[in-house]
Write a protein that holds these residues in place. Structure first.
Motif, short mmCIF file in Angstrom:
data_model
loop_
_atom_site.label_atom_id
_atom_site.label_comp_id
_atom_site.label_asym_id
_atom_site.label_seq_id
_atom_site.Cartn_x
_atom_site.Cartn_y
_atom_site.Cartn_z
N GLU A 126 -89.60 60.62 -8.38
CA GLU A 126 -90.51 60.49 -7.24
C GLU A 126 -91.84 59.87 -7.66
OE1 GLU A 126 -92.80 63.27 -3.90
OE2 GLU A 126 -91.15 64.12 -5.09
N LEU A 127 -92.39 60.35 -8.77
CA LEU A 127 -93.67 59.82 -9.23
C LEU A 127 -93.51 58.39 -9.74
CD1 LEU A 127 -96.65 60.07 -9.83
CD2 LEU A 127 -96.07 61.27 -11.96
N LEU A 128 -92.45 58.11 -10.47
CA LEU A 128 -92.22 56.75 -10.97
C LEU A 128 -92.11 55.76 -9.81
CD1 LEU A 128 -91.75 54.81 -13.30
CD2 LEU A 128 -89.33 55.46 -13.28
N LEU A 129 -91.39 56.16 -8.77
CA LEU A 129 -91.28 55.30 -7.58
C LEU A 129 -92.64 55.08 -6.94
CD1 LEU A 129 -89.58 53.76 -5.51
CD2 LEU A 129 -89.21 55.94 -4.32
N ALA A 130 -93.44 56.14 -6.86
CA ALA A 130 -94.77 56.02 -6.28
C ALA A 130 -95.65 55.07 -7.10
CB ALA A 130 -95.42 57.40 -6.17
N MET A 131 -95.53 55.11 -8.41
CA MET A 131 -96.32 54.23 -9.26
C MET A 131 -95.89 52.79 -9.08
SD MET A 131 -96.58 56.67 -12.66
CE MET A 131 -98.20 56.30 -13.30
N ARG A 132 -94.59 52.57 -8.99
CA ARG A 132 -94.10 51.20 -8.78
C ARG A 132 -94.51 50.69 -7.40
NH1 ARG A 132 -88.15 52.34 -11.58
NH2 ARG A 132 -88.76 51.69 -13.70
N ASN A 133 -94.44 51.56 -6.39
CA ASN A 133 -94.87 51.16 -5.06
C ASN A 133 -96.36 50.82 -5.03
OD1 ASN A 133 -92.54 51.18 -3.44
ND2 ASN A 133 -92.58 53.42 -3.28
N ALA A 134 -97.16 51.58 -5.78
CA ALA A 134 -98.60 51.30 -5.84
C ALA A 134 -98.87 49.92 -6.42
CB ALA A 134 -99.29 52.38 -6.66
N ILE A 135 -98.09 49.55 -7.43
CA ILE A 135 -98.25 48.22 -8.02
C ILE A 135 -97.88 47.13 -7.02
CG2 ILE A 135 -97.39 46.68 -9.82
CD1 ILE A 135 -96.93 49.27 -11.52
N ARG A 167 -83.99 48.47 -8.37
CA ARG A 167 -83.59 48.23 -6.99
C ARG A 167 -84.74 48.53 -6.03
NH1 ARG A 167 -78.17 51.15 -5.32
NH2 ARG A 167 -77.52 49.83 -7.07
N GLY A 168 -84.90 47.65 -5.07
CA GLY A 168 -85.94 47.83 -4.07
C GLY A 168 -87.20 47.05 -4.36
N PHE A 169 -87.27 46.42 -5.55
CA PHE A 169 -88.48 45.66 -5.90
C PHE A 169 -88.16 44.20 -6.21
CE2 PHE A 169 -89.50 50.08 -6.69
CZ PHE A 169 -90.76 50.20 -6.13
N GLU A 170 -87.00 43.75 -5.77
CA GLU A 170 -86.61 42.37 -6.03
C GLU A 170 -87.55 41.37 -5.36
OE1 GLU A 170 -82.97 45.04 -6.11
OE2 GLU A 170 -84.68 44.72 -4.75
N HIS A 171 -88.25 41.82 -4.32
CA HIS A 171 -89.14 40.92 -3.58
C HIS A 171 -90.45 40.63 -4.32
CE1 HIS A 171 -90.59 44.96 -2.72
NE2 HIS A 171 -91.76 44.42 -2.39
N VAL A 172 -90.76 41.40 -5.36
CA VAL A 172 -92.01 41.20 -6.09
C VAL A 172 -91.85 39.98 -6.97
CG1 VAL A 172 -93.65 42.19 -7.72
CG2 VAL A 172 -92.51 43.67 -6.04
N SER A 173 -92.55 38.91 -6.63
CA SER A 173 -92.35 37.63 -7.32
C SER A 173 -93.43 37.32 -8.35
CB SER A 173 -92.30 36.49 -6.29
OG SER A 173 -93.48 36.47 -5.51
N ASP A 174 -94.61 37.92 -8.21
CA ASP A 174 -95.66 37.66 -9.20
C ASP A 174 -95.22 38.20 -10.56
OD1 ASP A 174 -97.01 36.62 -7.10
OD2 ASP A 174 -98.57 38.16 -7.03
N SER A 175 -95.22 37.36 -11.57
CA SER A 175 -94.63 37.74 -12.85
C SER A 175 -95.34 38.92 -13.50
CB SER A 175 -94.63 36.55 -13.81
OG SER A 175 -95.96 36.10 -14.07
N ASP A 176 -96.66 38.99 -13.37
CA ASP A 176 -97.37 40.10 -14.01
C ASP A 176 -96.99 41.44 -13.38
OD1 ASP A 176 -98.69 39.32 -11.63
OD2 ASP A 176 -100.57 40.24 -12.28
N LEU A 177 -96.80 41.44 -12.07
CA LEU A 177 -96.41 42.67 -11.38
C LEU A 177 -94.94 42.99 -11.63
CD1 LEU A 177 -98.18 42.05 -7.95
CD2 LEU A 177 -99.10 43.20 -9.98
#
Length: 228
Positions: A126-135, A167-177
């Motif tokens: 849950e926390l890992l997902l929240a951190m990834r979502n925050a990014i 899964r769920g973050f495939e849309h993040v295209s900026d390489s640093d993120l």
């Protein structure tokens, strides 16, 4: 007896080297006094001295000599490596003083190296997902964190980074993120010169590192508050 940290004994690292060579309960028991004097008692002093300094700096990290230190004995129940003793001694200072929290200060004195971390290490799903979502959803805030760490001569470590985007973050295209979203841990590290562990100046060095890592503490704690 509790006291201010004045440095590890000069025989602290040689003790670990000898223990690693013998890997024997009999040898350890014969040399327990050396272990207590040179390594274990000073480590307890370090934890409690840091707790006082962290409180003064309002860093929200604490511990004590009974709860914070990890055992030097290895847990070999599920390991092919049956050596009974670690090659290091380590401790955690955390928001509640236990080893069960995230957003901790970790210090490690060992044969290979000595270092300290400020870490969210293997946060729960849950926390890992929240951190990834925050990014992904607040990239400016995350980039500000990275810039603040860089200004303070720190950067997020990449150990354990996934090879593929979760899964769920495939849309993040900026390489640093996209790269950092693959992280399994979020932590910064300070390498300690083993020659510098024998004086009280180690406390100032570790407090300075933790102050420089405060942006990561603030970022992670903000996410924990929203995820809780």
């Amino acid at each position: 007896m509790a006291g201010e940290f004045n440095g590890f004994g000069e025989k602290a690292i040689p003790f670990l080297k000898a223990l690693d060579f013998h890997q024997s309960r009999e040898w350890f028991q014969e040399n327990r006094d050396l272990y207590e004097r040179e390594l274990y008692q000073p480590f307890g002093d370090l934890v409690e001295t840091l707790t006082k300094r962290f409180a003064t700096a309002r860093l929200g990290l604490r511990g004590d000599r009974k709860k914070s230190l990890f055992r030097i004995n290895r847990d070999v129940r599920f390991s092919k490596d049956k050596r009974p003793y670690n090659r290091h001694l380590s401790a955690i200072l955390s928001p509640d003083g236990t080893k069960m929290e995230q957003g901790v200060f970790y210090v490690h004195i060992g044969l290979e190296r000595c270092f300290a971390d400020i870490a969210w290490w293997q946060p729960g799903p849950e926390l890992l997902l929240a951190m990834r979502n925050a990014i992904a959803t607040r990239p400016d805030k995350f980039r500000a964190l990275v810039a603040a760490l860089k200004k303070n001569r720190l950067e997020l470590e990449t150990e354990g980074r996934m090879k593929r985007t979760p899964r769920g973050f495939e849309h993040v295209s900026d390489s640093d993120l996209a790269k950092v979203i693959r992280n399994r841990h979020f932590y910064v590290q300070h390498v300690v010169d083993p020659a510098g562990i024998h004086t009280a100046a180690l406390v100032d060095e570790l407090v300075d590192f933790t102050l420089r890592a405060r942006p990561l503490l603030d970022w992670g704690r903000g996410i924990e508050g929203r995820a809780g």
